[in-house]
Design an enzyme around this catalytic site. Structure first.
Site, PDB file in Angstrom:
ATOM      1  N   ASN A  40       0.836  -1.211   0.000  1.00 44.54           N
ATOM      2  CA  ASN A  40       0.000   0.000   0.000  1.00 44.54           C
ATOM      3  C   ASN A  40       0.865   1.253   0.000  1.00 44.54           C
ATOM      4  O   ASN A  40       1.615   1.438  -0.979  1.00 44.54           O
ATOM      5  CB  ASN A  40      -1.139  -0.034   1.028  1.00 44.54           C
ATOM      6  CG  ASN A  40      -0.756  -0.261   2.459  1.00 44.54           C
ATOM      7  OD1 ASN A  40      -0.126  -1.260   2.777  1.00 44.54           O
ATOM      8  ND2 ASN A  40      -1.135   0.619   3.337  1.00 44.54           N
ATOM      9  N   ASP A  41       0.810   2.093   0.983  1.00 46.85           N
ATOM     10  CA  ASP A  41       1.387   3.446   0.860  1.00 46.85           C
ATOM     11  C   ASP A  41       2.868   3.481   0.475  1.00 46.85           C
ATOM     12  O   ASP A  41       3.667   2.714   1.007  1.00 46.85           O
ATOM     13  CB  ASP A  41       1.308   4.188   2.196  1.00 46.85           C
ATOM     14  CG  ASP A  41      -0.049   4.125   2.848  1.00 46.85           C
ATOM     15  OD1 ASP A  41      -0.983   3.608   2.234  1.00 46.85           O
ATOM     16  OD2 ASP A  41      -0.150   4.598   3.985  1.00 46.85           O
ATOM     17  N   GLN A  57       4.728   0.263   2.260  1.00 41.99           N
ATOM     18  CA  GLN A  57       3.966  -0.612   3.142  1.00 41.99           C
ATOM     19  C   GLN A  57       3.801  -1.946   2.446  1.00 41.99           C
ATOM     20  O   GLN A  57       3.263  -2.000   1.327  1.00 41.99           O
ATOM     21  CB  GLN A  57       2.593   0.005   3.427  1.00 41.99           C
ATOM     22  CG  GLN A  57       2.630   1.214   4.337  1.00 41.99           C
ATOM     23  CD  GLN A  57       2.908   0.829   5.771  1.00 41.99           C
ATOM     24  OE1 GLN A  57       2.056   0.257   6.428  1.00 41.99           O
ATOM     25  NE2 GLN A  57       4.108   1.115   6.250  1.00 41.99           N
ATOM     26  N   TYR A 100       3.870   1.138  10.471  1.00 40.49           N
ATOM     27  CA  TYR A 100       2.989   1.898   9.595  1.00 40.49           C
ATOM     28  C   TYR A 100       3.742   3.034   8.908  1.00 40.49           C
ATOM     29  O   TYR A 100       4.926   3.255   9.134  1.00 40.49           O
ATOM     30  CB  TYR A 100       1.794   2.425  10.395  1.00 40.49           C
ATOM     31  CG  TYR A 100       0.649   1.423  10.493  1.00 40.49           C
ATOM     32  CD1 TYR A 100       0.832   0.080  10.153  1.00 40.49           C
ATOM     33  CD2 TYR A 100      -0.605   1.816  10.932  1.00 40.49           C
ATOM     34  CE1 TYR A 100      -0.227  -0.821  10.242  1.00 40.49           C
ATOM     35  CE2 TYR A 100      -1.665   0.915  11.022  1.00 40.49           C
ATOM     36  CZ  TYR A 100      -1.470  -0.403  10.680  1.00 40.49           C
ATOM     37  OH  TYR A 100      -2.513  -1.286  10.765  1.00 40.49           O
ATOM     38  N   SER A 101       3.004   3.803   8.113  1.00 44.26           N
ATOM     39  CA  SER A 101       3.625   4.757   7.193  1.00 44.26           C
ATOM     40  C   SER A 101       4.442   5.839   7.883  1.00 44.26           C
ATOM     41  O   SER A 101       4.214   6.176   9.036  1.00 44.26           O
ATOM     42  CB  SER A 101       2.546   5.408   6.346  1.00 44.26           C
ATOM     43  OG  SER A 101       2.100   4.461   5.403  1.00 44.26           O
ATOM     44  N   ARG A 159      -0.943   9.000  13.279  1.00 45.51           N
ATOM     45  CA  ARG A 159       0.078   8.262  12.534  1.00 45.51           C
ATOM     46  C   ARG A 159       0.567   8.997  11.291  1.00 45.51           C
ATOM     47  O   ARG A 159       0.128  10.090  10.977  1.00 45.51           O
ATOM     48  CB  ARG A 159      -0.461   6.886  12.126  1.00 45.51           C
ATOM     49  CG  ARG A 159      -1.731   6.922  11.308  1.00 45.51           C
ATOM     50  CD  ARG A 159      -2.131   5.490  10.903  1.00 45.51           C
ATOM     51  NE  ARG A 159      -3.452   5.456  10.322  1.00 45.51           N
ATOM     52  CZ  ARG A 159      -4.578   5.134  10.978  1.00 45.51           C
ATOM     53  NH1 ARG A 159      -4.521   4.795  12.248  1.00 45.51           N
ATOM     54  NH2 ARG A 159      -5.739   5.156  10.355  1.00 45.51           N
ATOM     55  N   ASP A 160       1.489   8.346  10.617  1.00 46.21           N
ATOM     56  CA  ASP A 160       1.997   8.757   9.300  1.00 46.21           C
ATOM     57  C   ASP A 160       2.830  10.046   9.350  1.00 46.21           C
ATOM     58  O   ASP A 160       2.541  11.021   8.648  1.00 46.21           O
ATOM     59  CB  ASP A 160       0.837   8.906   8.290  1.00 46.21           C
ATOM     60  CG  ASP A 160      -0.070   7.684   8.258  1.00 46.21           C
ATOM     61  OD1 ASP A 160       0.407   6.594   8.630  1.00 46.21           O
ATOM     62  OD2 ASP A 160      -1.246   7.817   7.879  1.00 46.21           O
ATOM     63  N   GLU A 218      -5.477  10.815   7.177  1.00 50.01           N
ATOM     64  CA  GLU A 218      -4.259  10.008   7.110  1.00 50.01           C
ATOM     65  C   GLU A 218      -3.220  10.677   6.213  1.00 50.01           C
ATOM     66  O   GLU A 218      -3.533  11.531   5.377  1.00 50.01           O
ATOM     67  CB  GLU A 218      -4.579   8.615   6.537  1.00 50.01           C
ATOM     68  CG  GLU A 218      -5.508   7.798   7.420  1.00 50.01           C
ATOM     69  CD  GLU A 218      -5.673   6.356   6.911  1.00 50.01           C
ATOM     70  OE1 GLU A 218      -5.986   6.169   5.723  1.00 50.01           O
ATOM     71  OE2 GLU A 218      -5.478   5.428   7.722  1.00 50.01           O
TER      72      GLU A 218
HETATM   73  C1  FRU Z   1      -3.114   4.527   4.643  1.00 50.55           C
HETATM   74  C2  FRU Z   1      -2.766   3.801   5.926  1.00 50.55           C
HETATM   75  C3  FRU Z   1      -1.945   4.667   6.850  1.00 50.55           C
HETATM   76  C4  FRU Z   1      -1.231   3.655   7.677  1.00 50.55           C
HETATM   77  C5  FRU Z   1      -0.958   2.560   6.679  1.00 50.55           C
HETATM   78  C6  FRU Z   1      -0.980   1.164   7.227  1.00 50.55           C
HETATM   79  O1  FRU Z   1      -3.375   3.668   3.598  1.00 50.55           O
HETATM   80  O2  FRU Z   1      -3.945   3.354   6.581  1.00 50.55           O
HETATM   81  O3  FRU Z   1      -2.680   5.593   7.616  1.00 50.55           O
HETATM   82  O4  FRU Z   1      -0.066   4.148   8.249  1.00 50.55           O
HETATM   83  O5  FRU Z   1      -1.944   2.688   5.675  1.00 50.55           O
HETATM   84  O6  FRU Z   1      -0.589   0.261   6.242  1.00 50.55           O
END
Ligand code: FRU
Length: 469
Positions: A40-41, A57, A100-101, A159-160, A218
């Protein structure tokens, strides 16, 4: 699962799965995708000593959001990418349910990762720590542990971290959900990346003139471009409107001015970054040549991800192409980075009535269209783009219901640049004034079919594959 078991199972997943994933006819030829499992991210995007690093991710073990590690690629030219050792594994008490991100900065000549350690409890609640990890001589990342627990007044959804340098300090933006379920972006400052001071909320629901605007924001990113500050964020919980906010979650931006000492961001309206079906969690970096580059995830959380047919081949999702951002008249423009032109094969030019256009193979291709009236373009059997003179409509079949689904853009259409890569199309409208990024899953390699009596001009290049090694 401890780090060693996770690595053993990752090795197994790769040994069992890589050949099958590579054989998928929907596998991209020049976009970044996970070897196996779910991506993902984009994370930690940075150019350091001439080398681009892109982390991501990654759940290597399954096509679900289970076990988030940070995968790592690097490149000198944004075209050829090399796999690097997995950067982060969720093996510590402060990141047990996912690394996570987050982002990357260079300090003391080394890359430092700033990421969210996600921790879930048996009762369903969770907490989050913002954590550091530093590059070592072998290109591995050594965790330095948490530097920030949950701030008071917020839920476990904080987060992030995106970190940057401004004057003599480090600054961080964080995505947050407050205790009243309002999405926010927090601004923090640090002298050393270790001790952080919360300066306040700089944007969010019920702030700066916004009303309800989602329960969680996010993946914020804040940067200066053409004399303004741009805040990118991904609000969750915006109600769909007839022609916008149609994805499950949104990705967009505000343009404004950040008063650092007062921690106040005065900004204009929220604009979606993309009008297509799949785009989320973009991240930018400042390249050494001064370009502001962006890469996004060509997916959206919880948007029928499991129904994408690549899961049968054991992999899921891709990144977008790399893009350059510019700001004009208060709006962001996105264009594919110039490096991508090196993938072009021989040029075909054609003009005439759309109905008479030759079929062109769209497996991996770049297409420019200059329409002089309404037209319809079919991308094989799986996707259609229609221009009626006022509205551009992108149509595909919903994987769950089998019904047609649409995304829209309105304006004065002058030019389209389309990038195709087997199961994706990215449509740049009027030199990047808007973009529609989408996945699609044609049953056979698609041809372009154009329909309409009005004249149009086209330029077409097949695109060469570009290897991930
Ligand atoms: C966005 C998210 C972030 C998080 C990550 C987890 O897609 O939900 O907020 O850090 O993906 O994989």
């Amino acid at each position: 699962m401890d780090a060693l078991s996770l690595m053993k199972h990752t090795a197994l997943a790769l040994m069992q799965g890589q050949t099958r994933a590579a054989a998928d006819p929907h596998r991209p030829l020049w976009h970044l995708a996970p070897s196996v499992g779910l991506l993902n991210d984009p994370n930690g995007f940075i150019q350091h000593n001439g080398v681009y690093h892109l982390f991501y991710q990654w759940n290597p073990l399954a096509c679900d959001h289970g076990r988030k590690c940070w995968g790592h690629w690097q490149s000198r030219d944004l075209l050829h990418w090399q796999h690097q050792p997995v950067a982060l594994l969720p093996d510590a008490c402060y990141d047990s349910h996912g690394c996570y991100s987050g982002s990357a900065v260079a300090t003391d000549g080394k890359i430092m990762l700033v990421y969210t350690g996600n921790v879930k409890f048996p009762d369903g609640s969770r907490t989050a720590y913002q954590c550091l990890a530093q590059e070592d001589e072998r290109g591995e990342y050594r965790k330095l542990g948490p530097v920030l627990p949950l701030p008071d007044g917020y839920s476990g959804h904080v987060r992030d971290p995106k970190v940057w340098r401004h004057e003599q300090s480090w600054y961080m933006v964080l995505g947050a959900r407050d205790l009243q379920d309002r999405g926010k972006v927090l601004l923090l400052r640090s002298a050393d990346l270790r001790q952080w001071t919360l300066l306040g909320e700089i944007a969010g629901a019920h702030l700066n003139g916004l009303g309800d605007f989602g329960y969680m924001w996010e993946c914020p990113d804040l940067f200066r471009l053409a004399g303004c500050e741009v805040l990118i964020c991904c609000p969750q919980g915006l109600a769909a409107q007839p022609e916008r906010y149609l994805n499950v979650y949104q990705a967009g931006y505000f343009v404004g001015e950040l008063d650092y000492p007062a921690a106040r961001f005065s900004h204009g309206d929220f604009h979606e970054l993309d009008a297509g079906f799949e785009f989320y969690a973009p991240q930018t970096t400042l390249a050494e040549d001064g370009r502001r580059l962006l890469v996004g995830w060509m997916g959206v959380p919880e948007q029928d991800e499991q129904l994408q047919p690549t899961t049968r081949y054991g992999w899921l999702h891709t990144m977008t192409c790399l893009r350059e951002l510019t700001l004009r008249d208060g709006r962001l423009y996105q264009q594919p980075v110039a490096e991508l032109q090196q993938l072009r094969g021989d040029l075909t030019r054609w003009q005439g009535a759309a109905d008479d256009a030759p079929p062109l193979a769209l497996g991996s291709a770049e297409l420019w269209l200059t329409p002089h009236g309404p037209f319809r373009a079919g991308f094989g059997d799986a996707m259609q783009l229609t221009w009626d003179g006022e509205r551009l409509t992108l149509t595909r079949t919903n994987l769950r219901s089998g019904a047609a689904e649409h995304r829209y853009w309105r304006g004065d259409l002058r030019e389209l640049q389309l990038l195709f890569d087997r199961s994706s199309v990215e449509i740049f409208i009027n030199r990047g004034a808007a973009v529609m990024s989408s996945r699609y899953f044609p049953a056979a390699p698609p041809d372009l079919r154009l329909h309409g009596a009005a004249p149009l001009a086209l330029q077409y290049w097949p695109l060469r594959p570009c290897m991930l090694e």
